[in-house]
Design a protein around this motif. Structure first.
Motif, short mmCIF file in Angstrom:
data_model
loop_
_atom_site.label_atom_id
_atom_site.label_comp_id
_atom_site.label_asym_id
_atom_site.label_seq_id
_atom_site.Cartn_x
_atom_site.Cartn_y
_atom_site.Cartn_z
N LYS A 42 71.26 67.56 -3.51
CA LYS A 42 70.29 67.07 -2.37
C LYS A 42 69.59 68.39 -2.10
N PRO A 43 68.43 68.48 -2.81
CA PRO A 43 67.21 69.43 -2.75
C PRO A 43 66.57 69.59 -1.26
N ALA A 44 66.82 68.77 -0.51
CA ALA A 44 66.27 68.74 0.99
C ALA A 44 67.26 69.50 1.73
N SER A 45 68.42 69.93 1.40
CA SER A 45 69.35 70.64 2.32
C SER A 45 68.68 72.08 2.69
N PHE A 46 69.09 72.47 4.09
CA PHE A 46 68.30 73.69 4.59
C PHE A 46 69.47 74.36 5.05
N ASN A 47 69.42 75.59 4.77
CA ASN A 47 70.64 76.72 5.08
C ASN A 47 70.31 77.41 6.56
N GLY A 48 70.13 76.51 7.60
CA GLY A 48 70.05 77.03 8.69
C GLY A 48 71.28 77.60 9.53
N LYS A 49 71.03 78.16 10.93
CA LYS A 49 72.04 78.33 11.70
C LYS A 49 72.94 77.17 12.36
N HIS A 112 68.79 60.73 1.23
CA HIS A 112 68.59 62.20 1.11
C HIS A 112 69.58 63.26 1.80
N THR A 113 70.36 62.83 2.70
CA THR A 113 71.32 63.55 3.50
C THR A 113 72.80 63.88 2.78
N SER A 114 73.29 64.91 3.55
CA SER A 114 74.71 65.08 2.78
C SER A 114 75.47 64.16 2.80
N ASN A 115 75.69 63.33 3.71
CA ASN A 115 76.51 62.15 3.98
C ASN A 115 76.06 61.02 3.49
N ALA A 116 75.25 60.74 2.68
CA ALA A 116 74.34 59.58 2.42
C ALA A 116 75.46 58.11 2.41
N GLY A 117 75.17 57.21 3.03
CA GLY A 117 75.96 55.97 3.05
C GLY A 117 77.28 56.09 4.12
N ALA A 118 77.10 57.12 4.45
CA ALA A 118 78.25 57.37 5.61
C ALA A 118 77.89 56.41 6.81
#
Length: 234
Positions: A42-49, A112-118
């Motif tokens: 998932k290239p759009a993932s962002f490592n925020g706080k 595009h989200t980490s839990n796609a389809g949920a």
């Protein structure tokens, strides 16, 4: 894992009380390797706080808790590795959106989200934007996430004063009942029109849950299924 436990609450009092997190400190290389796999998928993932609960108690129907701040990559690795180490909890607020006819509206996570389809109620892991000084404003998180994900303004809904906590393993879902004056069909159409106008919506479409038969245990987490079954009469 045991069955989810549901507890009615009158109020929530949570604060940021920063402290070291041993898991993140001792597993930096494994966390980085896991994060690389996440962004490859998932290239759009962002490592925020984000905020992670490290202490809580319930006193006279009031939930009191303390969060530490960490990064999303560490949180995700901790979750995916089975929540090892000292006790920590993924504690978040959710907007349980209910239509005027008693049906609930939940969103399907976009590809595009980490839990796609949920399928989830509008929610988000607490982050620095939910802080008022050291107070973690979970009521504000509910209305912000609801409006960002569905376009439903807090001014257009009736927000319950209390909360319902659902405990399941290291997850604590703090559910806030939010009721719309619109019937489920109209509310669904309005939200989906909002999603269609968004450049990169977090949700792909909406699902109506009017009866217990509509609960999708294959695509909804157990804590949410338990909450819906608790709220629905049939």
């Amino acid at each position: 894992m045991s069955e989810p436990e549901i507890v009615a609450l009158d109020a929530i009092d949570c604060r940021l009380e920063q402290q070291p997190w041993q898991f993140a400190e001792e597993n930096a290389e494994a966390i980085e390797a896991h994060w690389q796999k996440v962004i490859e998928a998932k290239p759009a993932s962002f490592n925020g706080k984000i905020l992670l609960l490290h202490r809580w108690q319930i006193v006279e129907r009031r939930f009191r808790g303390a969060y530490l701040m960490t990064d999303y990559a560490s949180f995700l690795a901790w979750r995916d590795f089975g929540t090892p180490g000292e006790a920590r909890w993924n504690c978040f607020a959710m907007a349980a959106l209910e239509a005027a006819d008693g049906a609930f509206l939940l969103g399907e996570m976009a590809e595009h989200t980490s839990n796609a389809g949920a399928i989830y109620f509008a929610a988000g892991t607490p982050d620095p934007s939910d802080l008022d000084g050291t107070t973690v404003n979970l009521a504000g998180s509910v209305t912000r996430e609801l409006e960002e994900e569905t376009g439903v303004s807090p001014a257009g809904v009736d927000i319950a004063s209390g909360w319902t906590a659902v405990f399941h393993g290291q997850r604590i879902a703090l559910m806030k009942s939010v009721r719309s004056p619109l019937r489920s069909g109209e509310l669904k159409n309005r939200i989906e029109h909002f999603l269609a106008r968004e450049e990169r919506p977090e949700l792909s479409r909406m699902h109506v849950v009017a009866t217990r038969a509509d609960i999708r245990a294959d695509r909804m987490p157990a804590f949410q299924c338990a909450y819906l079954a608790h709220r629905l009469k049939v």
